[in-house]
Design a protein around this motif. Structure first.
Motif, PDB file in Angstrom:
ATOM      1  N   CYS A 141       0.843  -1.092  -0.019  1.00 54.90           N
ATOM      2  CA  CYS A 141      -0.072  -0.097  -0.050  1.00 54.90           C
ATOM      3  C   CYS A 141       0.888   1.294   0.154  1.00 54.90           C
ATOM      4  O   CYS A 141       2.041   1.356   0.723  1.00 54.90           O
ATOM      5  N   SER A 142       0.463   2.259  -0.788  1.00 57.38           N
ATOM      6  CA  SER A 142       1.058   3.449  -0.832  1.00 57.38           C
ATOM      7  C   SER A 142       0.347   4.630  -0.253  1.00 57.38           C
ATOM      8  O   SER A 142       0.838   5.665   0.317  1.00 57.38           O
ATOM      9  N   ILE A 143      -0.976   4.312  -0.038  1.00 57.49           N
ATOM     10  CA  ILE A 143      -1.922   5.495   0.386  1.00 57.49           C
ATOM     11  C   ILE A 143      -1.736   5.429   2.022  1.00 57.49           C
ATOM     12  O   ILE A 143      -2.037   6.440   2.758  1.00 57.49           O
ATOM     13  N   LEU A 144      -1.839   4.095   2.674  1.00 56.13           N
ATOM     14  CA  LEU A 144      -1.701   3.998   3.876  1.00 56.13           C
ATOM     15  C   LEU A 144      -2.906   4.553   4.822  1.00 56.13           C
ATOM     16  O   LEU A 144      -2.765   5.182   6.057  1.00 56.13           O
ATOM     17  N   CYS A 145      -4.230   4.118   4.197  1.00 54.00           N
ATOM     18  CA  CYS A 145      -5.277   4.661   4.756  1.00 54.00           C
ATOM     19  C   CYS A 145      -5.772   3.872   6.208  1.00 54.00           C
ATOM     20  O   CYS A 145      -6.595   4.196   7.065  1.00 54.00           O
TER      21      CYS A 145
END
Length: 622
Positions: A295-299
């Motif tokens: 994951c690059s968003i890390l929500c």
């Protein structure tokens, strides 16, 4: 033993699906032709195609003839950002039409590591079982010691070392119509997949570490696309907000625009609403990242609630199990969330159903002790739903069935049987149209025009102009995203950070979207998505073909629903949004649905009853 440790490379996809007959305890391989891969991509699209070819209309969703199809996308197992997702399609016991659900976690990647693009489950076991999948082998194991355990207990009993688990809780075993299934701490939430698994006596599927490694067909090209994608994601404003606050970042603009569901959508705001916003939760609950891989968003976040480190409730949970029930303390909402997570229930449908019951109790339609804001009664009600105790056995059917039995259809906040997500459409007319026509019911992830209406302010929220075009665009592209099986949140960075929207002044882009929506949408650059598909699969696909695949997938799902009897009368909103303004809205806004719906039908190629016409079906080669 050496053979078991040997890693074989998958060049993108093996184009084979594992079919398991739970009745006969047999399994076989289903090949996927390359042309079908090109047309339906994978994930949701390929799952729907396989379901369409195999499932007769009219079957009982909880009967032996229903199917569960779990499908990965071509990006599963790669390092593409936000690609740790997989999809489930089935006939929903909650809505009686096609059910679909997307999930994070590592289960999909693990299925791919065993050499399978997906799994078809048919039939019904004569007793509770667990399936163990390891490369080309399937083991049918007795689940007697697991039956009755909650999700966390079952995961601990099975163990998580060198394996990934998809598992249901007591709600699924008891056929709660909105029961879900868990992959780690992520959930196939909507539509009642957990109940379908329960009806088949399937407690869990366990995928052991496989012997396959996914390698992009064009690896150098893939690396360049990945680098560009991560750059776009890492500089996007909305992405950075979600990285900082999780999906609770949505709360502030929703509250600002008076679209927060409060007391069963009777109001759009509340003095205590600030307590469920992202900044307040981050400040008060010491949050940290807890994300899917890669994951690059890390929500995804964890935080300290009630003295324990647990998942931060998602925005939808904060809204539907929080403000919609008159509860604004995140500690209380976290308690409700943890019960749903352990018992295996969708928090949106649980919250929507409880809110109906509270209002129905107020109006004397039913007699319960449920009241808005009473946290202990909510805790008890959630436990009762999962265990089918007391009035819980009625609540377990969902708000549509309850309103059909006891009255109160006008305030059952659902479409096609699916409870509505946490965005009041009286504050965003395009979102209202999106809810009404969404294939799986009142779904915010079928299309999300509210992002342009309220988050970015590209579109006037209280205007109908062009909204039918934006709903169609979002539906097509989201169907494609869910078939590539990349997180929909990437849409912020991978479309809005391209040249046109990034360099054009906001007022110019707003003017163009308002006045020339068809032209503006045609100029949007979505090329990263088909480039990812082609680099991994080796199949050339243009942006036009990618969007056409999304349209084909959406229309196929619509056709499957019309085969189940869905018509124009079902493409509507609860009466509350059409005839009853919010109590706290000085503008007294209502959703002018009919004019948008007629324009949408013409644009889509549906007849007056909402059925896709033959010309459209032939054009899309369905």
């Amino acid at each position: 033993m050496e053979d078991e440790m040997f890693v074989k490379e998958i060049k993108g996809t093996l184009n084979r699906v594992l079919e398991i007959d739970l009745s006969l305890k047999t399994f076989s391989k289903i090949p996927i032709p390359q042309q079908i891969r090109r047309m339906y991509l994978g994930g949701k699209g390929l799952g729907l195609k396989l379901l369409y070819d195999r499932l007769r209309p009219g079957i009982d969703p909880l009967g032996e003839d229903n199917l569960i199809i779990l499908m990965t996308g071509v990006l599963a197992g790669t390092a593409a950002p936000c690609s740790g997702r997989f999809h489930a399609v089935f006939k929903s016991p909650l809505t009686k039409i096609v059910g679909s659900s997307s999930c994070g976690g590592s289960f999909g990647r693990q299925i791919k590591s065993n050499g399978w693009d997906g799994i078809i489950l048919k039939g019904k076991s004569d007793k509770p079982i667990v399936l163990y999948i390891h490369n080309d082998k399937v083991e049918f194991s007795d689940a007697a010691i697991l039956w009755g355990k909650d999700i966390l207990e079952a995961q601990q009993t099975i163990g998580t070392k060198k394996k990934e688990i998809l598992v249901i809780g007591p709600a699924g075993e008891n056929l709660v119509r909105f029961a879900n299934a868990a992959s780690g701490s992520r959930y196939l939430g909507r539509g009642g997949l957990g109940a379908v698994m329960g009806s088949k006596n399937l407690k869990a599927i366990v995928a052991k570490n496989g012997q396959y490694k996914v390698v992009p067909f064009f690896n150098d090209r893939f690396k360049k696309i990945k680098a560009k994608a991560k750059k776009y994601i890492n500089r996007n404003h909305m992405t950075l907000l979600m990285r900082q606050f999780g999906t609770a970042a949505n709360a502030e603009p929703i509250i600002k625009n008076s679209m927060l569901p409060v007391h069963n959508f009777t109001c759009g705001n509340h003095p205590k609403a600030i307590n469920i916003t992202g900044p307040k939760i981050k400040e008060n609950h010491k949050t940290s990242y807890h994300t899917c891989k890669p994951c690059s968003i890390l929500c995804g976040h964890k935080g300290l609630f009630n003295g324990e480190q647990v998942n931060v409730p998602e925005y939808e949970t904060l809204a539907l199990l929080g403000s919609n029930l008159g509860v604004f303390d995140p500690n209380d909402i976290s308690r409700f969330n943890e019960i749903c997570n352990k018992k295996g229930m969708d928090t949106i449908s649980a919250g929507g159903t409880l809110a109906w019951a509270m209002e129905a109790n107020q109006k004397g339609l039913i007699k319960t002790d449920l009241e808005f804001g009473d946290t202990e009664k909510i805790v008890k009600a959630l436990e009762n739903i999962a265990n089918l105790e007391g009035f819980g056995k009625h609540l377990a059917m969902g708000s549509r069935t309850l309103s059909e039995k006891f009255g109160g259809k006008d305030f059952a906040i659902q479409v096609k049987g699916l409870e509505m997500a946490g965005y009041d459409p009286r504050g965003a007319y395009g979102q209202g149209l999106g809810y009404a026509v969404a294939n799986r019911g009142a779904c915010h992830l079928s299309s999300f025009p509210i992002s342009f209406e309220n988050f970015f302010r590209f579109l006037a929220p209280d205007s109908t102009r062009g909204k039918h075009r934006f709903v169609k665009f979002f539906e097509n592209i989201y169907a494609a995203f869910n078939s590539l099986d990349i997180c929909q949140f990437t849409g912020y960075g991978l479309t809005l950070e391209t040249i046109l929207p990034r360099l054009m002044p906001h007022f110019v882009l707003k003017f163009l979207m308002q006045n020339t929506p068809a032209l503006t949408l045609a100029l949007f650059d979505i090329s990263i998505y088909p480039e990812f598909f082609s680099a991994v699969s080796g199949i050339d696909l243009s942006s036009k073909q990618f969007l056409r695949a999304g349209e084909r997938i959406h229309i196929l799902e619509r056709l499957m629903n019309t085969n189940e009897g869905i018509r124009k009368a079902d493409d509507t909103l609860p009466e509350r949004f059409l005839f009853e303004p919010q109590n706290d809205d000085p503008e007294k806004r209502l959703v002018p649905l009919e004019s948008m719906l007629n324009k949408y039908y013409r644009l889509r190629g549906y007849d007056k009853d909402g059925i896709p016409n033959q010309i459209l079906i032939e054009k899309l080669e369905i």
